[in-house]
Enzyme design. Sequence first.
Site, mmCIF file in Angstrom:
data_model
loop_
_atom_site.group_PDB
_atom_site.id
_atom_site.type_symbol
_atom_site.label_atom_id
_atom_site.label_comp_id
_atom_site.label_asym_id
_atom_site.label_seq_id
_atom_site.Cartn_x
_atom_site.Cartn_y
_atom_site.Cartn_z
ATOM 1 N N ARG A 118 0.893 -1.205 0.264
ATOM 2 C CA ARG A 118 -0.130 -0.015 -0.108
ATOM 3 C C ARG A 118 0.871 1.156 -0.076
ATOM 4 N NH1 ARG A 118 -2.389 -3.474 3.458
ATOM 5 N NH2 ARG A 118 -4.199 -4.412 2.622
ATOM 6 N N LYS A 140 3.745 11.368 -11.085
ATOM 7 C CA LYS A 140 3.280 10.411 -12.089
ATOM 8 C C LYS A 140 4.068 9.137 -12.221
ATOM 9 C CE LYS A 140 0.262 13.470 -14.882
ATOM 10 N NZ LYS A 140 -0.085 13.919 -16.178
ATOM 11 N N GLU A 182 11.300 18.134 -24.676
ATOM 12 C CA GLU A 182 10.833 18.654 -23.509
ATOM 13 C C GLU A 182 11.161 19.450 -22.750
ATOM 14 O OE1 GLU A 182 8.092 16.828 -22.588
ATOM 15 O OE2 GLU A 182 8.004 14.602 -23.194
ATOM 16 N N LYS A 224 8.667 22.787 -14.215
ATOM 17 C CA LYS A 224 7.819 21.579 -13.684
ATOM 18 C C LYS A 224 7.593 21.750 -12.170
ATOM 19 C CE LYS A 224 6.461 17.019 -14.326
ATOM 20 N NZ LYS A 224 6.461 15.834 -15.071
ATOM 21 N N GLU A 234 -3.346 17.252 -11.589
ATOM 22 C CA GLU A 234 -3.688 17.574 -12.772
ATOM 23 C C GLU A 234 -5.387 17.985 -12.878
ATOM 24 O OE1 GLU A 234 -1.571 15.602 -16.075
ATOM 25 O OE2 GLU A 234 -3.392 16.144 -17.312
ATOM 26 N N ARG A 238 -1.888 21.938 -14.703
ATOM 27 C CA ARG A 238 -0.898 21.013 -14.927
ATOM 28 C C ARG A 238 -0.969 20.419 -16.182
ATOM 29 N NH1 ARG A 238 2.010 16.150 -11.085
ATOM 30 N NH2 ARG A 238 3.050 15.225 -12.909
ATOM 31 N N ASN A 242 1.240 19.164 -21.116
ATOM 32 C CA ASN A 242 0.974 18.178 -22.214
ATOM 33 C C ASN A 242 1.098 18.865 -23.469
ATOM 34 O OD1 ASN A 242 0.863 16.087 -20.693
ATOM 35 N ND2 ASN A 242 -1.566 16.614 -20.111
ATOM 36 N N HIS A 245 1.178 16.987 -26.635
ATOM 37 C CA HIS A 245 1.454 15.543 -26.443
ATOM 38 C C HIS A 245 0.240 14.803 -27.031
ATOM 39 C CE1 HIS A 245 4.615 16.335 -23.785
ATOM 40 N NE2 HIS A 245 4.595 15.283 -23.200
ATOM 41 N N HIS A 262 9.130 9.127 -27.764
ATOM 42 C CA HIS A 262 8.287 10.092 -27.147
ATOM 43 C C HIS A 262 8.760 11.500 -27.313
ATOM 44 C CE1 HIS A 262 5.310 11.709 -24.355
ATOM 45 N NE2 HIS A 262 6.340 12.243 -23.832
#
Length: 358
Positions: A118, A140, A182, A224, A234, A238, A242, A245, A262
């Site tokens: 957990r 994330k 990025e 960031k 988000e 946030r 993207n 993206h 990517h």
Amino acid sequence: MRTLTVDLGDRSYPIYIGADLLSQSNLYRPHIRGKQVCIVTNETIAPLYLEQVKQGLEGYQVDEVVLPDGEQFKNLDTLNLIFDKLLEKRHNRTTTLIALGGGVVGDMTGFAAASYQRGVDFIQIPTTLLSQVDSSVGGKTGVNHALGKNMIGAFHQPRCVLADTGVLSSLPARELAAGIAEVVKYGLIADAPFMDWLEANMDALVAKDGEALAYAVERSCQNKADVVAKDEREGGIRAILNLGHTFGHAIETAMGYGEWLHGEAVATGMVMAADLSQRLGWLNKADVERVEKLLLRAALPVKAPTAVTEEDFLSLMAVDKKVLDGQLRLVLMKAVGEAVVTSDFPVETLKETIAASY
Ligand SMILES: NC(=O)c1ccc[n+]([C@@H]2O[C@H](COP(=O)([O-])OP(=O)(O)OC[C@H]3O[C@@H](n4cnc5c(N)ncnc54)[C@H](O)[C@@H]3O)[C@@H](O)[C@H]2O)c1
Ligand SMILES: [Zn+2]
């Protein structure tokens, strides 16, 4: 060395940036709360850097998991290899996982840490430029599902991030460029002065100049961290991270994961977002050319592959996770350095952008 802080109340954490940090275990040891550590890395990075990290962990029970290398292994099956090791070696709830690798290793290790018993601690040691400026910061974590990228995951913040710019010396040029995409993203969404800096220093970045890399990593992480501190999960702002993206994911998916990196897909996606912003009257043509020129200096692609048709774009973008209540929302630019999230554009104009992107 530079230190930044991701400001999240009692879950705040430092980002250490500099050359040769891997050997400085005094930086990350204070963030290990128990006696057990499990380093997760992959078969490419292990021979390069695993020993060095292990050497700094004398006094702990240190176990290691060496995963196969590649985005195609970022799935639940591979994740189980981490749980197997943790259970086999009886890691308890005070264990700390250390992610030593790029975004794939970081995302998987973070998700393993989020869900093992957990939730246990983890530390990010990102080894690609992309992971140093983006994926290691912000919490994330997750894995891919056959039906969608990053669809299984959790928010789980690391205890600290150690971005050693020295390890980028072994990074292939194409991977470096993908990370630069990025970096450029931060300039475009919220930091016009950083765009100027990038235009003055792109050649140094491509040449892996240590000072230039450290500055780019620091400035990117600062951008960031600022956004994440305002909107960790988000709910709103946030989403500007993207930029490019939604277009980019359509390219990645249509081409098959791994064909385009990517960051390469994001580069082309950002040019498409700039083009659409120009068609809406927010940017001028010179702005769009400026974005293209800068990305081209890093040898990044700025044109969509013809194999991805207009229909591919429209159908793949419609299932992208940025879709809320059936409305396609895109990150566009009101100006260079000022992103907005909007669904306020005619589909016809979006189609013009796609048609012009090849
Ligand atoms: N969590 C987030 O917020 C977030 C943000 C952006 C991207 N991501 C994820 O990150 C992943 C992409 O990350 P990536 O671009 O780092 O790719 P990656 O992790 O696949 O690394 C790229 C390649 O470089 C190799 N490599 C890594 N470090 C090296 C080094 N120092 N020297 C030599 N080779 C090295 C890797 O083994 C791999 O082959 C994607 O899965 C993406 O979804 C996550
Ligand atoms: Zn990205």
